[in-house]
Design a protein around this motif. Structure first.
Motif, PDB file in Angstrom:
ATOM      1  N   GLY A  66       0.816  -1.214   0.000  1.00  0.00           N
ATOM      2  CA  GLY A  66       0.000   0.000   0.000  1.00  0.00           C
ATOM      3  C   GLY A  66       0.845   1.258   0.000  1.00  0.00           C
ATOM      4  N   HIS A  72      -2.130   8.228  -0.772  1.00  0.00           N
ATOM      5  CA  HIS A  72      -2.583   8.883   0.460  1.00  0.00           C
ATOM      6  C   HIS A  72      -3.634   9.959   0.186  1.00  0.00           C
ATOM      7  N   PRO A  75      -8.086   8.198  -1.419  1.00  0.00           N
ATOM      8  CA  PRO A  75      -8.263   7.018  -0.552  1.00  0.00           C
ATOM      9  C   PRO A  75      -9.036   5.872  -1.193  1.00  0.00           C
ATOM     10  N   LEU A  77      -7.975   2.894  -1.571  1.00  0.00           N
ATOM     11  CA  LEU A  77      -7.731   1.663  -0.825  1.00  0.00           C
ATOM     12  C   LEU A  77      -8.672   1.559   0.371  1.00  0.00           C
ATOM     13  N   ARG A  78      -8.968   2.679   1.011  1.00  0.00           N
ATOM     14  CA  ARG A  78      -9.928   2.652   2.123  1.00  0.00           C
ATOM     15  C   ARG A  78     -11.334   2.381   1.605  1.00  0.00           C
ATOM     16  N   ALA A  81     -11.411  -1.285   1.186  1.00  0.00           N
ATOM     17  CA  ALA A  81     -11.521  -1.936   2.492  1.00  0.00           C
ATOM     18  C   ALA A  81     -12.956  -1.893   3.011  1.00  0.00           C
ATOM     19  N   THR A 149      -7.323  -5.913   3.524  1.00  0.00           N
ATOM     20  CA  THR A 149      -7.488  -4.681   2.754  1.00  0.00           C
ATOM     21  C   THR A 149      -7.264  -3.454   3.632  1.00  0.00           C
ATOM     22  N   TRP A 150      -7.548  -3.571   4.947  1.00  0.00           N
ATOM     23  CA  TRP A 150      -7.269  -2.457   5.854  1.00  0.00           C
ATOM     24  C   TRP A 150      -5.761  -2.304   6.047  1.00  0.00           C
ATOM     25  N   ALA A 153      -4.585  -0.488   3.075  1.00  0.00           N
ATOM     26  CA  ALA A 153      -4.949   0.930   3.134  1.00  0.00           C
ATOM     27  C   ALA A 153      -4.165   1.694   4.193  1.00  0.00           C
ATOM     28  N   HIS A 155      -0.955   1.922   4.406  1.00  0.00           N
ATOM     29  CA  HIS A 155       0.239   2.499   3.778  1.00  0.00           C
ATOM     30  C   HIS A 155       1.488   2.343   4.649  1.00  0.00           C
ATOM     31  N   THR A 213     -15.549   7.660   3.828  1.00  0.00           N
ATOM     32  CA  THR A 213     -14.510   7.575   2.795  1.00  0.00           C
ATOM     33  C   THR A 213     -14.954   8.213   1.490  1.00  0.00           C
TER      34      THR A 213
END
Length: 229
Positions: A66, A72, A75, A77-78, A81, A149-150, A153, A155, A213
């Motif tokens: 990530g 960043h 978001p 990826l969040r 998640a 996945t969290w 996210a 990073h 998100t």
């Protein structure tokens, strides 16, 4: 946000414990039954420590990945998640089986390493139990993948490892109890209302994260597009 993620990871593991019973209950029972009474707790504990260490390794790899994606300010990826948590909640509640398709992603690796676990049975010592747990931690599991996945996210390899470590600790009460009271627990975990309750709680957490998100993602979109160009 990471402290909130750690708390959530622990609660997800705790609420998803019934799912863990179905996935790993058989191997936990085998370890416990084959062990002398005096060794049952040390061996089942070592097995679970091995399992959690594999989760943490996977979380560290995901967090590092990530970090390399450098998203960043955007978001996505969040968002992923949150969607995965919603799918996990629907799956645990018995309202959708879509997440089983996600589990197929890890079946190739599992076919390669699962024979190593069979060679460690029956478990006779702490080292064997620890190694078996480390192997079994790679069993394809939608609950694990959703939590990973969290880590992705986060990073951060360290935060990713911590998230998966707290998740693993959340599953620990049910898994340790399985080693001692597997027959008593079997009737309990088959209660549909219990699965549904856990699923609904995870679903609500996923929806909450989606609600916070999406606005930040929409707000970051113009900035992300300007940076991209």
């Amino acid at each position: 946000m990471i402290s909130l993620d750690l708390s959530a990871a622990f609660l997800i593991g705790l609420m998803g414990g019934m799912h863990c019973f179905g996935m790993c209950g058989g191997i936990m029972t085998a370890v416990a039954i084959q062990a002398p009474t005096a060794q049952r707790l040390p061996l089942t504990t070592a097995y679970n420590l091995g399992r959690i260490s594999s989760y943490m390794l996977a979380g560290a790899v995901s967090g590092a990945l990530g970090a390399t994606l450098d998203l960043h300010q955007f978001p996505i990826l969040r968002l992923l998640a949150a969607v995965m948590l919603i799918l996990m909640g629907l799956y645990l509640a018995g309202w959708s089986t879509w997440l089983t398709h996600v589990e197929q992603a890890g079946r190739g690796l599992w076919r390669l390493i699962s024979p190593l676990g069979k060679r460690l049975l029956p478990v006779r010592n702490i080292r064997q139990a620890l190694a078996l747990g480390m192997i079994w931690g790679w069993l394809p599991c939608g609950l694990v993948y959703s939590t990973l996945t969290w880590s992705l996210a986060s990073h951060s390899w360290l935060d990713g490892a911590l998230i998966m470590g707290l998740f693993g600790l959340g599953t620990l009460p049910v898994m340790l109890a399985t080693g001692w009271f597997s027959h008593s627990l079997k009737g309990l975990v088959q209660q549909q209302w219990l699965h549904r309750l856990g699923g609904i709680l995870i679903l609500l957490w996923g929806c909450y994260n989606l609600s916070i998100t999406l606005p930040s993602m929409i707000h970051a979109l113009p900035l992300h597009l300007s940076v991209s160009h």
